[in-house]
Scaffold this motif. Structure first.
Motif, PDB file in Angstrom:
ATOM      1  N   ILE A  61      -2.046   7.787  12.109  1.00 26.16           N
ATOM      2  CA  ILE A  61      -3.446   7.000  11.739  1.00 26.16           C
ATOM      3  C   ILE A  61      -3.436   5.733  12.015  1.00 26.16           C
ATOM      4  CG2 ILE A  61      -4.870   6.696   9.610  1.00 26.16           C
ATOM      5  CD1 ILE A  61      -3.673   9.162   8.076  1.00 26.16           C
ATOM      6  N   ALA A  62      -4.478   5.415  12.988  1.00 25.44           N
ATOM      7  CA  ALA A  62      -4.376   4.106  13.317  1.00 25.44           C
ATOM      8  C   ALA A  62      -5.262   3.029  12.431  1.00 25.44           C
ATOM      9  CB  ALA A  62      -5.141   4.143  14.666  1.00 25.44           C
ATOM     10  N   LEU A  63      -5.787   3.520  11.289  1.00 28.45           N
ATOM     11  CA  LEU A  63      -6.547   2.763  10.474  1.00 28.45           C
ATOM     12  C   LEU A  63      -6.187   2.342   9.095  1.00 28.45           C
ATOM     13  CD1 LEU A  63      -9.218   1.632  11.629  1.00 28.45           C
ATOM     14  CD2 LEU A  63     -10.509   3.147  10.216  1.00 28.45           C
ATOM     15  N   SER A  64      -6.121   1.144   8.640  1.00 26.89           N
ATOM     16  CA  SER A  64      -5.661   1.028   7.246  1.00 26.89           C
ATOM     17  C   SER A  64      -6.593  -0.358   6.747  1.00 26.89           C
ATOM     18  CB  SER A  64      -3.911   0.865   7.281  1.00 26.89           C
ATOM     19  OG  SER A  64      -3.628  -0.266   7.897  1.00 26.89           O
ATOM     20  N   VAL A  65      -6.403  -0.311   5.296  1.00 30.55           N
ATOM     21  CA  VAL A  65      -6.927  -1.426   4.668  1.00 30.55           C
ATOM     22  C   VAL A  65      -5.842  -2.223   4.258  1.00 30.55           C
ATOM     23  CG1 VAL A  65      -8.400  -2.001   2.675  1.00 30.55           C
ATOM     24  CG2 VAL A  65      -8.974  -0.355   4.118  1.00 30.55           C
ATOM     25  N   LEU A  66      -5.688  -3.462   4.361  1.00 33.82           N
ATOM     26  CA  LEU A  66      -4.948  -4.574   3.920  1.00 33.82           C
ATOM     27  C   LEU A  66      -5.332  -4.964   2.538  1.00 33.82           C
ATOM     28  CD1 LEU A  66      -2.137  -6.182   4.776  1.00 33.82           C
ATOM     29  CD2 LEU A  66      -3.820  -7.871   5.466  1.00 33.82           C
ATOM     30  N   ALA A  67      -4.579  -4.634   1.559  1.00 35.20           N
ATOM     31  CA  ALA A  67      -4.921  -5.299   0.152  1.00 35.20           C
ATOM     32  C   ALA A  67      -3.657  -6.361  -0.177  1.00 35.20           C
ATOM     33  CB  ALA A  67      -5.027  -4.253  -0.850  1.00 35.20           C
ATOM     34  N   THR A  68      -4.061  -7.043  -1.320  1.00 31.69           N
ATOM     35  CA  THR A  68      -2.994  -7.966  -2.154  1.00 31.69           C
ATOM     36  C   THR A  68      -2.975  -7.455  -3.467  1.00 31.69           C
ATOM     37  OG1 THR A  68      -3.624  -9.555  -0.736  1.00 31.69           O
ATOM     38  CG2 THR A  68      -2.385 -10.172  -2.686  1.00 31.69           C
ATOM     39  N   VAL A  69      -1.601  -7.418  -4.158  1.00 25.98           N
ATOM     40  CA  VAL A  69      -1.406  -6.857  -5.406  1.00 25.98           C
ATOM     41  C   VAL A  69      -2.167  -7.990  -6.331  1.00 25.98           C
ATOM     42  CG1 VAL A  69       0.315  -6.512  -7.364  1.00 25.98           C
ATOM     43  CG2 VAL A  69       0.589  -5.513  -4.876  1.00 25.98           C
ATOM     44  N   ILE A  70      -2.829  -7.849  -7.196  1.00 24.33           N
ATOM     45  CA  ILE A  70      -3.617  -8.944  -8.003  1.00 24.33           C
ATOM     46  C   ILE A  70      -2.997  -8.781  -9.493  1.00 24.33           C
ATOM     47  CG2 ILE A  70      -5.172  -9.518  -6.559  1.00 24.33           C
ATOM     48  CD1 ILE A  70      -7.252  -7.896  -8.389  1.00 24.33           C
ATOM     49  N   GLY A  71      -2.351  -7.810  -9.832  1.00 23.57           N
ATOM     50  CA  GLY A  71      -1.805  -7.703 -11.458  1.00 23.57           C
ATOM     51  C   GLY A  71      -1.226  -6.286 -11.509  1.00 23.57           C
ATOM     52  N   HIS A  72      -0.732  -5.931 -12.647  1.00 21.66           N
ATOM     53  CA  HIS A  72      -0.135  -4.709 -13.152  1.00 21.66           C
ATOM     54  C   HIS A  72      -0.453  -4.256 -14.477  1.00 21.66           C
ATOM     55  CE1 HIS A  72       2.813  -6.643 -10.245  1.00 21.66           C
ATOM     56  NE2 HIS A  72       3.029  -5.443  -9.849  1.00 21.66           N
TER      57      HIS A  72
ATOM     58  N   GLN B 109       1.881  -2.493 -16.863  1.00 21.05           N
ATOM     59  CA  GLN B 109       3.227  -1.990 -16.763  1.00 21.05           C
ATOM     60  C   GLN B 109       3.230  -0.631 -17.742  1.00 21.05           C
ATOM     61  OE1 GLN B 109       5.003  -5.812 -16.824  1.00 21.05           O
ATOM     62  NE2 GLN B 109       5.947  -5.297 -14.796  1.00 21.05           N
ATOM     63  N   ASP B 110       2.797  -0.631 -18.824  1.00 18.73           N
ATOM     64  CA  ASP B 110       2.888   0.470 -19.495  1.00 18.73           C
ATOM     65  C   ASP B 110       2.269   1.788 -19.059  1.00 18.73           C
ATOM     66  OD1 ASP B 110       0.708  -0.613 -20.023  1.00 18.73           O
ATOM     67  OD2 ASP B 110       0.240   0.263 -21.883  1.00 18.73           O
ATOM     68  N   LYS B 111       1.314   1.442 -18.343  1.00 18.56           N
ATOM     69  CA  LYS B 111       0.486   2.671 -17.585  1.00 18.56           C
ATOM     70  C   LYS B 111       1.242   2.999 -16.223  1.00 18.56           C
ATOM     71  CE  LYS B 111      -3.916   1.836 -19.661  1.00 18.56           C
ATOM     72  NZ  LYS B 111      -3.900   0.377 -20.058  1.00 18.56           N
ATOM     73  N   GLY B 112       1.995   2.059 -15.648  1.00 21.46           N
ATOM     74  CA  GLY B 112       2.460   2.338 -14.347  1.00 21.46           C
ATOM     75  C   GLY B 112       1.510   2.135 -13.248  1.00 21.46           C
ATOM     76  N   TRP B 113       0.796   1.125 -13.498  1.00 22.77           N
ATOM     77  CA  TRP B 113      -0.330   0.615 -12.520  1.00 22.77           C
ATOM     78  C   TRP B 113      -0.008  -0.601 -11.844  1.00 22.77           C
ATOM     79  CZ3 TRP B 113      -5.440   1.120 -15.905  1.00 22.77           C
ATOM     80  CH2 TRP B 113      -5.631   2.474 -16.226  1.00 22.77           C
ATOM     81  N   ILE B 114      -0.423  -0.586 -10.603  1.00 20.87           N
ATOM     82  CA  ILE B 114      -0.513  -1.760  -9.692  1.00 20.87           C
ATOM     83  C   ILE B 114      -1.732  -2.230  -9.539  1.00 20.87           C
ATOM     84  CG2 ILE B 114       0.287  -2.828  -7.594  1.00 20.87           C
ATOM     85  CD1 ILE B 114       2.767  -0.925  -7.535  1.00 20.87           C
ATOM     86  N   LEU B 115      -2.505  -3.227  -9.597  1.00 22.46           N
ATOM     87  CA  LEU B 115      -3.936  -3.404  -9.340  1.00 22.46           C
ATOM     88  C   LEU B 115      -3.952  -4.322  -8.071  1.00 22.46           C
ATOM     89  CD1 LEU B 115      -3.739  -3.296 -12.627  1.00 22.46           C
ATOM     90  CD2 LEU B 115      -6.350  -3.541 -12.103  1.00 22.46           C
ATOM     91  N   VAL B 116      -4.650  -3.892  -7.138  1.00 22.59           N
ATOM     92  CA  VAL B 116      -5.060  -4.412  -5.659  1.00 22.59           C
ATOM     93  C   VAL B 116      -6.343  -5.073  -5.550  1.00 22.59           C
ATOM     94  CG1 VAL B 116      -3.005  -3.424  -4.606  1.00 22.59           C
ATOM     95  CG2 VAL B 116      -5.206  -2.553  -4.529  1.00 22.59           C
ATOM     96  N   ASP B 117      -6.691  -5.841  -4.564  1.00 21.71           N
ATOM     97  CA  ASP B 117      -8.047  -6.464  -4.564  1.00 21.71           C
ATOM     98  C   ASP B 117      -9.031  -5.763  -3.380  1.00 21.71           C
ATOM     99  OD1 ASP B 117      -6.678  -7.277  -2.319  1.00 21.71           O
ATOM    100  OD2 ASP B 117      -7.279  -9.464  -2.322  1.00 21.71           O
TER     101      ASP B 117
ATOM    102  N   ASN C  25     -12.544   0.482  -8.654  1.00 17.08           N
ATOM    103  CA  ASN C  25     -13.903   0.168  -9.101  1.00 17.08           C
ATOM    104  C   ASN C  25     -14.463  -0.753  -7.935  1.00 17.08           C
ATOM    105  OD1 ASN C  25     -12.923  -0.968 -12.549  1.00 17.08           O
ATOM    106  ND2 ASN C  25     -13.347   1.079 -11.519  1.00 17.08           N
ATOM    107  N   GLN C  26     -15.337  -1.466  -8.006  1.00 19.53           N
ATOM    108  CA  GLN C  26     -16.040  -2.153  -6.595  1.00 19.53           C
ATOM    109  C   GLN C  26     -15.124  -3.066  -5.992  1.00 19.53           C
ATOM    110  OE1 GLN C  26     -20.016  -3.266  -7.224  1.00 19.53           O
ATOM    111  NE2 GLN C  26     -20.020  -4.630  -5.501  1.00 19.53           N
ATOM    112  N   GLU C  27     -14.204  -3.842  -6.617  1.00 23.25           N
ATOM    113  CA  GLU C  27     -13.481  -4.774  -5.833  1.00 23.25           C
ATOM    114  C   GLU C  27     -12.037  -4.713  -6.317  1.00 23.25           C
ATOM    115  OE1 GLU C  27     -14.300  -6.116  -3.306  1.00 23.25           O
ATOM    116  OE2 GLU C  27     -16.219  -6.191  -3.220  1.00 23.25           O
ATOM    117  N   HIS C  28     -11.720  -3.564  -7.275  1.00 23.33           N
ATOM    118  CA  HIS C  28     -10.414  -3.277  -7.999  1.00 23.33           C
ATOM    119  C   HIS C  28      -9.753  -1.960  -7.686  1.00 23.33           C
ATOM    120  CE1 HIS C  28     -12.216  -6.137 -10.669  1.00 23.33           C
ATOM    121  NE2 HIS C  28     -10.959  -6.658 -11.014  1.00 23.33           N
ATOM    122  N   GLY C  29      -8.611  -1.895  -6.896  1.00 25.95           N
ATOM    123  CA  GLY C  29      -7.977  -0.739  -6.657  1.00 25.95           C
ATOM    124  C   GLY C  29      -6.936  -0.342  -7.528  1.00 25.95           C
TER     125      GLY C  29
END
Lengths: 382, 382
Positions: B259-270, B272-280, B321-325
């Motif tokens: 796969i030659a395509l990917s989306v670069l994202a940055t971690v913006i939060g967590h 922790q109790d849910k095991g979630w990493i939030l990205v932009d 969401n619109q700008e949150h993964g």
């Protein structure tokens, strides 16, 4: 631009009915005037991404607004808007751009929910001398980011860290996105109540710790339109109410008739034995958003109207390829497929206005007689 | 542009690995060289929408190509490509633009599957004097448009109508989109067999009726890569193979590593109790495409890799969401959530390259050491 009959508009095209837009804007103004004494509406312009829509939403004032990208902040700043909240948790690499915008005398506020980012903001404020204002995000619904309401230590630590570098902990904000999954007016009312109470508790925590924290900001269209009590809340953010969409109609927040946005498409073929009408608008035009899939009424990729905007009963886009939409009657509805020859123009109401609008670089604006009277550019991207 | 370290690229951004692109291009070339004696590859550029990608795919030639919008046709024509198939059933209102493109000495071919459009094309050919070439679309898989294979009368009537006005029934085309739902290599092979046989039968019908109809055009990446017999087929259209994606990997058509395509994202939060990493990067960056939802392995909104492109086992974007993964381990996988602090850059592989790429206006092109060495613009819209 000169008035253009709809028949001359090449499809697919994004149509906007400015009369519905104005009524939707007025409805939210009236709702907030009734519910909140002196509460400020800070409209979210992530749906519209348009200067012309912003002007109507703001009624001539130069703010405040909410945005979802720094590109929106820059474009709205160029258009004269001076009070902007960027409501996505800040990434350190974006702070230079934030400072650059603030140096144009724009009161740009950012948000965060964690200490690592707070330290980066504090360092940037110290290095630049910019008193960057920050709202601390609170998690009111367990759906996304935000400091858990019970974690007062983290809330206060973030505020202290910000202040230590000369950044300004201006208050708290939350987004009750869980309201989109509500199943009844009672659930919407309960969402609005919890959104407000969580926010006020967090603001009180900050104030008790010695921070001024003047702002208590909440927001989502469903909660904003379903609350009678905004006491203590200083501002409400909402965006999709400008246009509304099928998801909002499915929630009971608006009627189908209030939806101001639609996609103009042309019939390009039929599969008669299957009861299919093919149009030249696929997911590239409608977006892949299937937000009504889990609602009581699944609208497929959109509800189909005639060129004047009148919906056919139970006629929906049941599936979509990149540039092809397949239109059929809703499975099980028993509705009759209308006779729509090749070349017929249709208007398709979107599941999710934010997603569908973002597939286009401009709105075709409708005049009172249904012709296109203007083109309002949008700015997508970051 | 100057080489830019990945850390300096603002997120979200669309990354393209040109080394993988070249390997994918070469793989299709080799496959067609083996399967078809003299069959022409007419790459579909609806995924790429980029001059720079087109140059690599065409290896220096000026065509032929396939497009999904007239805007693509115009832009590729400006870049010197002279042989273009617009592979969406034509709407009458687009014929003026078709003729305008053809008058720039571009051999633009259009398609239709019905008599109403054929009459409009014939009338336009007569009025303009342009011998508009047309491929008649055949329905090989029951998934979209096209003349049903058994309806020979309609096929011949369309060809006669076209010819009556001076348009040229150049042959037939089909797209076996049903191949995207195949569950095994055997099903893919069967799809390829049916795609070819339906097309040859339709071409034979036209030729028996006295039309030259030199073109028998088929195409989809899954069938093109799973056939050993292209006898009688004159051209193959395929597009997503340039980049590949998780849907193709789920079909067994490519490996994740291709796969030659990917989306670069940055971690913006967590959370922790849910095991979630939030990205932009939310659905505005990834698109709403959930093409792997019905495959054996549901990749959510995308598979998460480190900044060098190495996937973490079972780490996916579970919601957007619109700008949150929201990133989490795949439910039920038992994988361990890696420790990814706020500020960490990630790369997210897309479900559907066509949909994700269309959310961006350019590719950030990676050099061999992982830095960004170029920016290739895309053209979205119509």
């Amino acid at each position: 631009m000169d008035e253009q009959p709809l028949e001359t508009i090449e499809t697919p095209a994004l149509l906007l009915d400015p009369a519905k837009l104005e009524r939707n804007i007025e409805r939210m103004r009236a709702q907030l005037a009734e519910a909140g004494d002196g509460v400020v509406l800070r409209p979210h312009l992530k749906t519209a991404k348009s200067i012309e829509v912003a002007r109507r939403v703001l009624g001539g004032s130069n703010g405040p607004i909410t945005v979802s990208t720094l590109l929106e902040a820059e474009r709205f700043a160029e258009a004269g808007i001076t009070d902007i909240l960027y409501a996505v948790g800040i990434a350190q690499a974006k702070l230079d751009r934030v400072i650059e915008i603030r140096r144009r005398e724009i009161d740009l506020t950012i948000i965060t929910d964690n200490l690592v980012a707070a330290e980066a903001i504090a360092a940037a404020a110290r290095a630049s001398g910019e008193p960057i204002p920050v709202l601390i995000e609170i998690d009111s619904d367990g759906h996304r980011g935000g400091v858990p309401p019970e974690d007062r230590d983290r809330l206060i630590a973030i505020a202290r860290t910000l202040a230590s570098g000369g950044a300004v902990p201006r208050g708290v904000m939350t987004h009750y996105g869980g309201s989109y999954d509500a199943r009844s007016q009672a659930e919407l009312g309960e969402a609005a109540r919890r959104e407000r109470e969580t926010t006020l508790a967090a603001a009180a925590t900050l104030r008790a710790a010695g921070f001024e924290a003047p702002v208590a900001s909440i927001g989502s269209t469903p909660t904003a339109l379903n609350t009678k009590d905004l006491d203590g809340i200083t501002e409400v953010r909402a965006g999709v109410y400008h246009f509304f969409d099928l998801v909002m109609a499915g929630l009971g927040v608006c009627s189908i008739d209030e939806i101001a946005l639609s996609v103009l498409a042309t019939v390009i073929g039929h599969q008669q034995d299957k009861g299919w009408i093919l149009v030249d608008a696929g997911w590239m035009a409608m977006s892949r958003d299937r937000g009504t899939a889990n609602q009581a009424v699944d609208q497929g990729y959109g509800l189909v109207c005639d060129a004047s905007g009148l919906p056919w009963p139970d006629l929906i886009m049941t599936s979509a390829n990149q540039e092809h939409g397949i239109i059929a009657v809703r499975p099980g509805s028993g509705a009759v497929l209308p006779d729509l020859p090749v070349g017929t123009q249709l208007r398709i109401l979107p599941n999710h206005a934010c997603a569908t609008a973002s597939q286009f670089d401009a709105y075709h604006v409708l005049g009172p007689d249904g012709a296109v009277t203007g083109r309002w550019p949008r700015f997508n991207g970051w």
